[in-house]
Design a protein around this motif. Structure first.
Motif, PDB file in Angstrom:
ATOM      1  N   CYS A  17      31.465  99.904  56.825  1.00  0.00           N
ATOM      2  CA  CYS A  17      30.569 100.010  55.664  1.00  0.00           C
ATOM      3  C   CYS A  17      31.320  99.856  54.344  1.00  0.00           C
ATOM      4  O   CYS A  17      30.699  99.646  53.305  1.00  0.00           O
TER       5      CYS A  17
ATOM      6  N   PRO B 161      29.217  95.294  54.203  1.00  0.00           N
ATOM      7  CA  PRO B 161      27.789  95.294  53.878  1.00  0.00           C
ATOM      8  C   PRO B 161      27.407  94.254  52.836  1.00  0.00           C
ATOM      9  O   PRO B 161      28.258  93.738  52.098  1.00  0.00           O
TER      10      PRO B 161
ATOM     11  N   THR C  43      25.312  96.358  57.207  1.00  0.00           N
ATOM     12  CA  THR C  43      26.446  95.887  58.006  1.00  0.00           C
ATOM     13  C   THR C  43      25.997  95.415  59.379  1.00  0.00           C
ATOM     14  O   THR C  43      26.361  94.317  59.832  1.00  0.00           O
TER      15      THR C  43
END
Length: 370
Positions: free
Chosen positions: A256, A260, A350
């Motif tokens: 993350c 993302p 993600t």
């Protein structure tokens, strides 16, 4: 103002900055570094010592509870406590100590050259693949092996291959056994597949990984379960569960922070003549934060401040929260994106990319909306 395109793919972000802007950004961020470095002292030292004591207390408490691991409440409590201890050791302590964030204390017990973490990845190999390769070549395709970890297509700029189709399954397995993926990272699997690696160097790295795996397995799957006597199997299961839970959490936070939504990737030509200011901007564009409270940031090893970590990887992690508003203000000043959002949003984004880019084609989120 002249126009410089830091992202030669010409995708979502075209940064309009003059050479003078890049120089100013470098000066401002260097000033932040200098100010924080000059201010390091007793409260920072007390912080890391306090976190180490907390982590060790949790580990002792968790392992003590597992002496009664045949009882479901004790198993759950012991496993949860041990999981938290392992997360703290790997993320807020091990990762950050090995980055050299606490070397300024000159404490040989809390130093990047001596710390060996609770993980199957040998510290020396991790420091090369992560501290040097990843943090130098952040998100540069062909240079930064963290872009997809060699098995995932996480951006449309990566060439699609039929083997990408099951990558959501690969990623789920990678999450569960993330420490093993990290352990293999410095082998540079692409070079091994192409036959361009040094065979002897690869063998030595594999031997070091094997030694570390034996050490970790002996501790978690033999010694501590044996200490609990008749609770051997339930303790073994608890240790395995704690390791998997730690792996999934670490994988989630790290992915993350890197993959993302709008996070950018770059071609190798970006590195040609790259100035300090351009390096700083590449870190800004190639990272994402995760919003949350103090406890959440602690449990992420402060890698929820991934942008600040990429800008200042060797500054103590407990300072990232106070640096973040200044970095965000700088982004607003120069009209640069500051990627951030809650965990739920970053996880969804993600995984959405991993599923989408398992198939041919694909475009960036803003291009999908255009």
């Amino acid at each position: 103002m002249t126009v410089a395109t830091i992202n030669p793919f010409g995708s979502r972000t075209t940064v309009h900055l003059s050479p003078e802007d890049y120089e100013a950004i470098a000066r401002e961020l260097d000033a932040v570094r200098d100010e924080i470095s000059a201010d390091l002292g007793e409260r920072d030292s007390a912080y890391i010592h306090r976190i180490i004591r907390l982590q060790r207390g949790l580990e002792i408490g968790g392992r003590a509870l597992l002496f009664a691991s045949s009882l479901p409440p004790a198993w759950l409590a012991g496993t949860a406590t041990l999981t938290v201890a392992k997360i703290l050791e790997n993320m807020e302590i091990g990762h950050n100590v090995m980055h050299g964030q606490w070397d300024w204390m000159r404490d040989p017990k809390i130093h990047s050259t001596t710390w060996e973490w609770d993980n199957v990845s040998p510290a020396e190999q991790w420091k090369h693949s992560h501290n040097f390769v990843h943090h130098t070549f952040t998100n540069v395709l062909g240079k930064d092996n963290d872009v997809g970890y060699g098995i995932l297509r996480v951006t449309p700029e990566q060439k699609w291959h039929w083997a990408n189709i099951p990558q959501p399954i690969y990623n789920a397995l990678l999450a569960m056994f993330f420490e093993y993926g990290v352990a293999l990272h410095d082998l540079e699997i692409d070079k091994v597949r192409e036959g361009t690696n040094d065979p002897e160097e690869t063998k030595e790295k594999l031997r070091a990984i094997g030694r570390k795996i034996r050490r970790q397995w002996t501790k978690d799957y033999v010694a501590f379960p044996l200490l609990t006597g008749p609770q051997f199997l339930s303790t073994l299961a608890a240790n395995f569960t704690a390791n998997v839970a730690r792996n999934v959490w670490a994988h989630t936070i790290i992915f993350c922070g890197h993959f993302p939504g709008d996070v950018e990737v770059f071609e190798e030509e970006t590195l040609e003549g790259e100035t300090k200011g351009e390096w700083y901007v590449r870190q800004l564009l190639g990272s994402a934060n995760i919003s949350g409270g103090r406890l959440f940031h602690l449990m992420t090893g402060n890698l929820s401040h991934q942008i600040e970590h990429h800008l200042f990887p060797d500054l103590p992690s407990n300072r990232y929260a106070e640096i973040a508003p200044r970095v965000r203000a700088l982004c607003e000043k120069y009209d640069l994106p500051y990627h951030t959002g809650p965990l739920r949003k970053q996880v969804t984004s993600t995984w959405g990319k991993i599923v989408r880019y398992a198939f041919p084609g694909g475009s960036r989120p803003n291009e999908d909306q255009a």
